[in-house]
Write an enzyme that holds these catalytic residues in place. Structure first.
Site, mmCIF file in Angstrom:
data_model
loop_
_atom_site.group_PDB
_atom_site.id
_atom_site.type_symbol
_atom_site.label_atom_id
_atom_site.label_comp_id
_atom_site.label_asym_id
_atom_site.label_seq_id
_atom_site.Cartn_x
_atom_site.Cartn_y
_atom_site.Cartn_z
ATOM 1 N N LEU A 16 26.256 9.452 -25.586
ATOM 2 C CA LEU A 16 27.190 8.412 -25.995
ATOM 3 C C LEU A 16 28.628 8.882 -25.910
ATOM 4 C CD1 LEU A 16 27.773 5.618 -27.110
ATOM 5 C CD2 LEU A 16 27.378 6.517 -29.416
ATOM 6 N N ALA A 17 28.911 10.111 -26.321
ATOM 7 C CA ALA A 17 30.281 10.614 -26.275
ATOM 8 C C ALA A 17 30.780 10.702 -24.831
ATOM 9 C CB ALA A 17 30.360 11.987 -26.950
ATOM 10 N N SER A 43 20.485 13.754 -27.235
ATOM 11 C CA SER A 43 20.345 13.479 -28.666
ATOM 12 C C SER A 43 20.741 12.054 -29.025
ATOM 13 C CB SER A 43 21.185 14.469 -29.474
ATOM 14 O OG SER A 43 20.673 15.783 -29.372
ATOM 15 N N ALA A 45 20.228 9.320 -27.528
ATOM 16 C CA ALA A 45 19.126 8.384 -27.309
ATOM 17 C C ALA A 45 18.033 8.530 -28.353
ATOM 18 C CB ALA A 45 18.540 8.591 -25.917
ATOM 19 N N TRP A 46 18.008 9.676 -29.046
ATOM 20 C CA TRP A 46 16.954 9.930 -30.025
ATOM 21 C C TRP A 46 17.353 9.531 -31.437
ATOM 22 C CZ3 TRP A 46 14.119 15.156 -28.769
ATOM 23 C CH2 TRP A 46 13.690 15.131 -27.435
ATOM 24 N N GLN A 48 17.832 7.638 -34.679
ATOM 25 C CA GLN A 48 17.034 6.535 -35.199
ATOM 26 C C GLN A 48 17.797 5.685 -36.203
ATOM 27 O OE1 GLN A 48 13.432 8.217 -36.815
ATOM 28 N NE2 GLN A 48 12.517 8.540 -34.807
ATOM 29 N N GLY A 50 21.072 4.863 -37.063
ATOM 30 C CA GLY A 50 22.050 3.876 -36.639
ATOM 31 C C GLY A 50 23.457 4.442 -36.602
ATOM 32 N N GLU A 115 21.683 4.675 -46.344
ATOM 33 C CA GLU A 115 21.158 6.001 -46.061
ATOM 34 C C GLU A 115 21.742 6.991 -47.053
ATOM 35 O OE1 GLU A 115 21.366 7.250 -41.999
ATOM 36 O OE2 GLU A 115 20.185 5.565 -41.264
ATOM 37 N N HIS A 232 17.328 18.446 -40.839
ATOM 38 C CA HIS A 232 16.799 17.160 -41.285
ATOM 39 C C HIS A 232 15.519 17.417 -42.073
ATOM 40 C CE1 HIS A 232 15.581 13.023 -41.434
ATOM 41 N NE2 HIS A 232 16.697 12.658 -40.836
ATOM 42 N N ARG A 277 21.459 15.718 -47.413
ATOM 43 C CA ARG A 277 20.358 16.285 -46.641
ATOM 44 C C ARG A 277 20.091 17.751 -46.948
ATOM 45 N NH1 ARG A 277 21.184 13.529 -40.631
ATOM 46 N NH2 ARG A 277 20.230 11.536 -41.184
ATOM 47 N N HIS A 336 18.796 19.824 -36.852
ATOM 48 C CA HIS A 336 19.030 18.427 -36.482
ATOM 49 C C HIS A 336 20.440 18.170 -35.964
ATOM 50 C CE1 HIS A 336 18.435 14.099 -36.554
ATOM 51 N NE2 HIS A 336 19.452 13.941 -37.385
ATOM 52 N N ARG A 371 27.227 16.873 -42.505
ATOM 53 C CA ARG A 371 27.512 15.554 -41.938
ATOM 54 C C ARG A 371 26.914 14.426 -42.772
ATOM 55 N NH1 ARG A 371 24.417 12.166 -38.329
ATOM 56 N NH2 ARG A 371 22.768 13.709 -38.544
ATOM 57 N N LEU A 377 26.934 9.063 -34.367
ATOM 58 C CA LEU A 377 27.101 8.070 -33.307
ATOM 59 C C LEU A 377 28.474 7.426 -33.378
ATOM 60 C CD1 LEU A 377 23.644 6.215 -33.091
ATOM 61 C CD2 LEU A 377 24.544 8.008 -31.598
#
Length: 514
Positions: A16-17, A43, A45-46, A48, A50, A115, A232, A277, A336, A371, A377
């Site tokens: 995406l970047a 990563s 594309a993986w 989940q 949002g 989240e 994660h 996390r 993660h 993070r 994203l």
């Protein structure tokens, strides 16, 4: 080597970047280089959960920034956090305009979910747990249709080309069949992802081993906080490499973490499992280390709705012979996300002229020590777009003599496996001086045999940062220094000029003038 001149930015990475940067570089010509076909081994594309953004009437960019700073354990740069969160809505709307099918509410607005460590729901999702692939698919389609973008889907970064003043002038790219090309460009944008592949248990594509981070460091770029790795807590523990991910949104819907006897890992309170996390990951790690096991029980919270509310998680479980509608999911803490990385501003500029870094390989100051969920994203899209515009404005300097480049190499399988085992054991969820010292010794032994292997440089940066940080903060936990210091201080690393003196002397004859 073949010598190729590209009149525009060279973007290394097709997530995406990288693709956001390429799209926004127009009308400049952008060359995107990625080692695998787009949407593969990436990563983005993986992802989940949002994309986090202030989208509801009760939310604001200021509240989002406050939560971001809170999760980052004192090391988030406030100005960078504001620069990110203020671009939340426009980034979601830009992606939606490209065709990203975000979930909508009854009024047509963006549907948002809660989240961990967010003070209210603000995560825009797609199909429950399919945000990453759906968003990136829309961006890939736009990139393939853009006449100003050229894409190589068989290219691996092997080195950065610099002139004698240190400015990056291009990169050495390995193409199919092992051919090396020298690609000269007005700017190089690194969007090479994280370091999950350095660890034995990871939710990331295992091919992501920190090569971009390592090569930027070797080129003289400053590296920030490399010790901060987010683990994660709910990787699905079914023996796969990489491990499938059970999205945090499941816990947002009420799924609970238990041990093998059904005892809650973090307490009975309804919100206990939505702690940051690092806290949740340590609870999962401790339960497994004690032999009690760790499980995510969504049988009541989701149950029969699994196939349509969380189709990716459901499919991963069913492939492993596990039905999450009726059985708890065995989980483990897995590498993660890398909060540390190449120092970059919100336009991707690093400390080396001509070199930009965006996405997970960059450290822009927005993640600090831990993070905030689903900020990655957003950062990739928001700062990727800004970097594309900035890189497109770069003007090539006068031609100067070049520094020699010794291309990076791969580790053989047995050496890579040894590194991954040691990283998980000694630089994983819980660390101590003895383990980190042993890890550094192993890396140094491997470097003696494989001096040009970039993953060893990346791994050593993590290990050195972890050894030198004698406290526990965010994603970094030292069992021998469990307390957090009052003052939050960044780790900053930069290669000393004398480190490459011998190499320069040996290879000086290879220098050329362009």
């Amino acid at each position: 080597m073949a010598r190729i001149r590209h009149d525009g930015p060279l973007i290394v990475g097709g997530g995406l970047a990288g693709l956001s940067a390429a799209l926004e570089a127009a009308p400049a010509k952008a060359l995107v280089v990625t080692p695998e076909p787009l949407l593969s081994a990436c990563s983005s594309a993986w992802a989940q959960g949002g994309l986090a953004a202030a989208l509801s009437p009760t939310d604001s960019a200021a509240l989002h920034a406050r939560d971001t700073e809170g999760a980052g354990a004192g090391l988030v740069e406030a100005e960078a956090a504001r620069a990110l969160t203020e671009r939340g809505r426009e980034t979601v709307e830009w992606l939606a305009g490209l065709g990203a099918p975000f979930d909508r509410d009854a009024d047509g607005g963006f549907s948002v979910s809660l989240e961990a460590a967010h003070s209210l729901p603000r995560v825009a999702r797609v199909g429950g747990d399919g945000a990453g692939r759906a968003i990136l698919s829309a961006v890939v389609t736009a990139a393939r249709a853009s006449k100003h973008i050229e894409i190589w889907e068989d290219g691996r970064l092997r080195g950065l080309i610099q002139d004698q003043d240190g400015r990056v002038r291009g990169a050495v790219i390995e193409r199919a069949g092992g051919r090396l090309d020298e690609v000269f460009a007005t700017a190089v944008v690194l969007a090479t992802g994280g370091i999950g592949g350095l660890f034995e248990v990871t939710t990331n594509p295992s091919a992501l081993r920190g090569e971009g981070l390592a090569l930027a460091y070797l080129a003289g770029a400053e590296v920030l906080d490399p010790e901060f790795v987010q683990f994660h807590p709910t990787a699905i523990d079914v023996g796969l490499d990489p491990a499938p991910l059970a999205t945090e949104a499941l816990r947002g819907e009420g799924a609970r973490l238990t041990d093998g006897s059904g005892v809650f890992l973090l307490g009975e309170e309804a919100e206990a499992d939505l702690a940051p996390r690092d806290i949740v990951a340590r609870a999962v790690h401790a339960a497994r280390a004690d032999g009690r096991g760790a499980f995510l029980d969504a049988t009541r919270a989701v149950g029969e709705a699994f196939p349509h509310e969380f189709p990716a998680v459901f499919a991963a479980c069913m492939r492993a012979g596990l039905d999450p509608r009726v059985s708890p999911i065995p989980v483990a803490a897995a590498a993660h996300y890398h909060m540390g990385g190449i120092v970059a501003d919100d336009e991707g500029r690093t400390t080396v002229p001509g070199l930009f870094a965006i996405g997970e390989c960059a450290a822009t100051g927005v993640h600090g020590a831990n993070r905030l969920a689903s900020n990655s994203l957003l950062e990739a899209g928001a700062f990727g777009r800004r970097a594309g515009r900035a890189a497109a404005r770069e003007v090539p300097p006068e031609r100067r003599p070049l520094r020699p480049v010794r291309p990076a190499t791969d580790l053989p399988p047995e050496a890579l496996e040894a590194l991954r085992r040691a990283m998980t054991r000694h630089a994983g969820v819980v660390r101590d001086e003895a383990g980190l010292t042993a890890l550094i010794a192993l890396i140094d032994d491997l470097r003696a045999a494989y001096p040009d292997a970039a993953p060893l440089t990346a791994g050593r940066l993590v290990a050195e940062g972890a050894l030198n940080r004698r406290e526990s903060r965010g994603g970094h936990f030292r069992s021998d220094y469990p307390e957090t210091e009052v003052e939050a201080v960044h780790t900053r690393m930069r290669r000393a000029a004398e480190d490459d003196a011998d190499e320069a002397a040996v290879l000086a004859a290879l220098a050329a003038v362009i």
